[in-house]
Design a protein around this motif. Structure first.
Motif, short mmCIF file in Angstrom:
data_model
loop_
_atom_site.label_atom_id
_atom_site.label_comp_id
_atom_site.label_asym_id
_atom_site.label_seq_id
_atom_site.Cartn_x
_atom_site.Cartn_y
_atom_site.Cartn_z
N GLN A 76 0.84 -1.20 0.00
CA GLN A 76 0.00 0.00 0.00
C GLN A 76 0.87 1.25 0.00
OE1 GLN A 76 -1.68 1.48 3.38
NE2 GLN A 76 -3.12 2.80 2.27
N GLY A 78 -1.09 4.01 -4.82
CA GLY A 78 -2.07 3.18 -4.10
C GLY A 78 -3.25 4.00 -3.64
N PHE A 79 -4.08 3.36 -2.83
CA PHE A 79 -5.29 3.98 -2.29
C PHE A 79 -5.23 4.03 -0.77
CE2 PHE A 79 -7.27 1.81 -6.14
CZ PHE A 79 -7.50 2.97 -6.85
N ASP A 137 -11.60 1.06 -2.38
CA ASP A 137 -11.04 1.46 -3.68
C ASP A 137 -10.24 0.31 -4.31
OD1 ASP A 137 -12.13 3.99 -3.52
OD2 ASP A 137 -10.41 4.79 -2.43
N TYR A 138 -9.50 -0.42 -3.45
CA TYR A 138 -8.76 -1.57 -3.99
C TYR A 138 -9.72 -2.61 -4.54
CZ TYR A 138 -4.27 0.03 -2.15
OH TYR A 138 -3.12 0.73 -1.93
N SER A 196 -9.08 -1.10 -8.66
CA SER A 196 -7.63 -0.97 -8.71
C SER A 196 -7.04 -1.57 -9.97
CB SER A 196 -7.00 -1.65 -7.49
OG SER A 196 -5.60 -1.51 -7.58
N PHE A 209 -2.77 -1.97 -8.34
CA PHE A 209 -1.80 -1.18 -7.56
C PHE A 209 -1.13 -2.06 -6.50
CE2 PHE A 209 -4.25 3.09 -8.16
CZ PHE A 209 -3.47 3.39 -9.28
N LEU A 253 -8.87 7.88 -11.04
CA LEU A 253 -8.59 7.32 -9.71
C LEU A 253 -7.87 8.35 -8.85
CD1 LEU A 253 -7.28 3.81 -10.85
CD2 LEU A 253 -9.60 4.42 -10.12
#
Ligand code: BGC
Length: 386
Positions: free
Chosen positions: A74, A91-92, A97-98, A102, A105, A335
């Motif tokens: 992450q 990343g998030f 969000d993942y 994604s 990421f 994103l």
């Protein structure tokens, strides 16, 4: 010339450089270069209630956060030439969000990194139809690859190393792949701040395996804009040209005289607008380079990435024969990353060590077949410097 990581960290501390940064809402301790036990916190829950944890590790001046979901890196923080830390991986902030959107990421990729043409291959006379998730092809293990699985995570400290052992059992037939595959991926941070990945897998039926890691690097710091000024060198005289669907044609083409020549370091963006058919297909670079060293028993040099503005460098050594250099072409401004800013095309790049895409359909490529009784083993080492 690269400075020794411990010297840089010690120097920054002596100069009183404030090295603390905040990632995902939590401050890390300042850059002592210290080593501690991996620390686990709850990161979120999946829709079915499954808990996802975040693990923080630090050693030799490198700090990282790893999620049990997808083995996702992450964040990964390293100092610049003045000892200032930045998170150099896209990343998030949030698990949702993942899960939702994604583009892999930071994730572990399996069973098969990159594409298998038409999501189909024949092994020992049997045709296997895989999950198709990229036009007519299968990408990164199919619709629910290893990047979307919750891994069992076991922390360790061993000598001067700290790390995590991640386990996932992929059942027979998952995403169309034959055989129950038991995969263990070990992330180690060494006393020099190197991030080492050891991949291992066994199977109970013949299958194909090609594991990799999908970190998007921006050595100036994620959310700092384009990586087109980064200088890249790749230890490869050939690459595997692709068709319009990004499936290798089977040819190993020479890089000499093409935009694909990274044998001497050059800015990533220098030739990215050249109207070469292969660049057009990839909308930039999205190709497998054939490493001159081939498959090796020990990790050997493959790539060097350098950001002139911060001075940060990343060197990659691997046992693998190929490397997918993907210049973040499909980041399209939809994103929002960890730093609260929008990611646009070229804001990060991936250097994925691997066997070649579509190898199960290309007998002339190094084999990706794993048989019962054998152990799949590959290693990739990321070394950071300034
Ligand atoms: C592939 C790209 C793909 C990306 C997914 C890369 O490894 O080569 O074609 O779009 O992963 O984010």
């Amino acid at each position: 010339m690269e400075l020794n990581r411990r010297t840089v960290i010690a120097g920054a501390a002596a100069a009183g450089v404030a090295a603390a940064t905040t990632v995902g809402g939590t401050a890390h301790a300042s850059g002592s270069g210290g080593r501690g036990k991996p620390v686990r916190t709850l990161f979120g829950r999946l829709a079915d209630g499954t808990r996802v944890h975040s693990w923080s590790l630090e050693n030799g001046g490198t700090r990282m956060r790893v999620l049990s979901y997808g083995g996702i890196v992450q964040s990964l923080e390293v100092p610049d030439r003045r000892g200032r830390y930045a998170n150099v991986s896209l990343g998030f902030d949030a698990l949702e969000d993942y899960v939702a959107s994604s583009p892999y990421f930071g994730a572990l990729i399996g069973r098969y990194g990159n594409r298998i043409g038409k999501g189909r291959f024949t092994l020992d006379g049997t045709v296997h139809q895989l999950s198709v998730n990229d036009g007519e092809n299968s990408l990164h293990g199919g619709a629910r690859g290893f990047d979307k699985r919750v891994w069992d995570v076991e922390p360790f400290t061993r000598g001067s190393d700290v790390g995590l052992r991640l386990h996932h059992t992929s059942v027979d037939g998952e995403m169309g792949y034959p055989g129950t595959l038991r995969a263990t991926v070990t992330y180690t941070l060494t006393r020099d701040g190197d991030w080492r990945i050891d991949y291992e897998a066994t199977t109970d039926k013949a299958t194909v395996v090609n594991l990799t890691s999908h970190v998007y690097w921006n050595l100036a710091g994620e959310s700092s804009g384009s990586v087109h000024d980064h200088e890249l060198s790749l230890a490869a005289s050939r690459y595997t040209p692709v068709d319009a669907g990004l499936i290798p044609t089977g040819e190993l083409a020479r890089v000499a005289g093409t935009p694909f020549d990274f044998r001497r370091a050059k800015p990533v963006g220098r030739d990215i607008r050249t109207p070469h058919q292969q660049v057009l297909y990839g909308q930039g670079f999205d190709h497998n380079w054939v490493l001159d060293k081939g498959v090796t028993a020990r990790p050997e040099h493959a790539a060097t990435l350098r950001d002139p503005s911060s001075g940060r460098t990343l060197r990659i050594a691997t046992t693998e024969p190929g490397l997918q250099f993907y210049s973040g072409n499909f980041l399209d401004g939809t994103l929002v990353g960890t730093g609260g800013r929008v990611y646009r095309q070229g804001d990060g790049l991936c250097l994925e060590t691997q066997h070649f895409p579509d190898s199960p359909n290309r007998p002339s490529f190094p084999s990706t077949v794993l048989r019962p009784g054998r152990t799949y083993r590959t290693t990739t080492i990321h070394s950071f410097g300034v």
